[in-house]
Design a protein around this motif. Structure first.
Motif, PDB file in Angstrom:
ATOM      1  N   ARG A  11     -16.386  67.024  11.761  1.00  0.00           N
ATOM      2  CA  ARG A  11     -15.066  66.407  11.702  1.00  0.00           C
ATOM      3  C   ARG A  11     -15.252  64.909  11.941  1.00  0.00           C
ATOM      4  N   CYS A  12     -14.568  64.107  11.154  1.00  0.00           N
ATOM      5  CA  CYS A  12     -14.741  62.654  11.248  1.00  0.00           C
ATOM      6  C   CYS A  12     -14.291  62.162  12.632  1.00  0.00           C
ATOM      7  N   VAL A  13     -15.190  61.468  13.331  1.00  0.00           N
ATOM      8  CA  VAL A  13     -14.867  60.994  14.685  1.00  0.00           C
ATOM      9  C   VAL A  13     -13.910  59.807  14.656  1.00  0.00           C
ATOM     10  N   VAL A  14     -13.692  59.231  13.476  1.00  0.00           N
ATOM     11  CA  VAL A  14     -12.783  58.080  13.375  1.00  0.00           C
ATOM     12  C   VAL A  14     -11.366  58.527  13.031  1.00  0.00           C
ATOM     13  N   CYS A  15     -11.220  59.383  11.973  1.00  0.00           N
ATOM     14  CA  CYS A  15      -9.864  59.720  11.521  1.00  0.00           C
ATOM     15  C   CYS A  15      -9.523  61.200  11.676  1.00  0.00           C
ATOM     16  N   GLY A  16     -10.508  62.026  11.986  1.00  0.00           N
ATOM     17  CA  GLY A  16     -10.224  63.441  12.214  1.00  0.00           C
ATOM     18  C   GLY A  16     -10.293  64.304  10.963  1.00  0.00           C
ATOM     19  N   LEU A  70     -18.367  62.264  10.090  1.00  0.00           N
ATOM     20  CA  LEU A  70     -17.781  61.032   9.559  1.00  0.00           C
ATOM     21  C   LEU A  70     -17.401  61.310   8.106  1.00  0.00           C
ATOM     22  N   CYS A  71     -16.196  60.868   7.699  1.00  0.00           N
ATOM     23  CA  CYS A  71     -15.826  61.073   6.293  1.00  0.00           C
ATOM     24  C   CYS A  71     -16.311  59.868   5.476  1.00  0.00           C
ATOM     25  N   LYS A  72     -16.371  60.045   4.170  1.00  0.00           N
ATOM     26  CA  LYS A  72     -16.907  58.993   3.281  1.00  0.00           C
ATOM     27  C   LYS A  72     -16.094  57.701   3.385  1.00  0.00           C
ATOM     28  N   ARG A  73     -14.737  57.855   3.465  1.00  0.00           N
ATOM     29  CA  ARG A  73     -13.879  56.675   3.489  1.00  0.00           C
ATOM     30  C   ARG A  73     -14.136  55.835   4.745  1.00  0.00           C
ATOM     31  N   CYS A  74     -14.220  56.508   5.900  1.00  0.00           N
ATOM     32  CA  CYS A  74     -14.463  55.766   7.147  1.00  0.00           C
ATOM     33  C   CYS A  74     -15.874  55.190   7.176  1.00  0.00           C
ATOM     34  N   GLU A  75     -16.820  55.905   6.552  1.00  0.00           N
ATOM     35  CA  GLU A  75     -18.204  55.400   6.529  1.00  0.00           C
ATOM     36  C   GLU A  75     -18.278  54.068   5.775  1.00  0.00           C
TER      37      GLU A  75
HETATM   38 ZN   LIG Z   1     -12.631  59.432   8.567  1.00  0.00          ZN
END
Ligand SMILES: [Zn+2]
Ligand SMILES: [Zn+2]
Length: 256
Positions: A42-47, A55-60
């Protein structure tokens, strides 16, 4: 093995750091295994669901990537900077992934002060990928040591946790107990340049069997004084060359 609760002493004396580190390392390993088995990425930035990691691709793609930097001090530059030409540092190379800015600064803060060890798994993994991409001839990996008292307070050393992930991914030995921090020093960022060097002189003692080429890992390099002191101590103890790898390079005021 002696069981020591963080922050407590045995028979009124401070327990040896080596016992704490070993116990803590074992506990961290089990926590990491449990997390890997039980928790989906699960993305630690946006969930959002993570893309093969936390981490999801967009936040990366929105992370504060460092970009072109001096290969010796990791500050923004095209090639070796003037300061490093005048005063060459003791290491062979210094690399960092990010500027010390959100959300990476928050992830590091949560790792250090909120014991979010899954952040070490994510950030250490990204560090290892970059080491592999740029190529590295290191024969061992080591985290910058914390003072044993601070390590007992925190329960772990974040640089060591990052180094553990890097070593595992690169299939290199993780060096523990080869270097210790002897002195509790004043935070470097509060001191002038000359005071910093004096503050850290003899702050570390390294020894034991050291590989000739070592990769030294830290979470954030700010003034560079700490990695400078550890590197000099490792070289005095017999290592031939040190590469410094950090997650973040904090930029001096005016370069942010
Ligand atoms: Zn994210
Ligand atoms: Zn430089």
């Amino acid at each position: 093995m002696t069981t020591v609760r963080p922050g407590r002493s045995v028979n009124g004396k401070d327990p040896p750091a080596i016992v704490n580190q070993r116990d803590q390392g074992m506990a961290n390993k089990w926590i990491e295994i449990a997390q890997r088995l039980l928790m989906p990425h699960r993305c630690v930035v946006c969930g959002a669901p993570g893309a093969g990691r936390d981490l999801c691709k967009r936040c990366e793609s929105a992370l504060p990537w460092l970009g072109a930097a001096c290969p010796l001090c990791a500050l923004p530059a095209d090639g070796v900077c003037g300061s490093c030409l005048r005063h060459p540092p003791p290491w062979k190379r210094q690399n960092a992934l990010f500027r010390y800015e959100p959300p990476v600064s928050r992830l590091i803060h949560d790792l250090k002060f909120g014991s979010r060890l899954q952040n070490a798994r994510l950030l250490g993994g990204m560090l290892a990928e970059e080491v592999e991409r740029r190529g590295c001839a290191a024969e061992g990996v080591m985290g910058v040591p914390l003072h044993p008292r601070r390590q007992r307070q925190r329960g772990f050393n974040q640089a060591h946790e990052l180094a553990r992930v890097v070593a595992a991914r690169l299939r290199l030995p993780l060096l523990t107990h080869r270097c210790e921090r002897l002195r509790w020093t004043t935070p470097q960022s509060t001191l002038a340049r000359r005071q910093r060097a004096a503050n850290l002189r003899h702050a570390f003692r390294c020894g034991g069997r050291l590989p000739s080429r070592l990769l030294l890992v830290d979470d954030v390099v700010t003034t560079g004084g700490t990695v400078d002191a550890v590197t000099r101590s490792l070289l005095e103890a017999g290592a031939d060359s040190i590469e410094v790898w950090s997650l973040c390079r904090a930029l001096p005021a005016g370069e942010r």
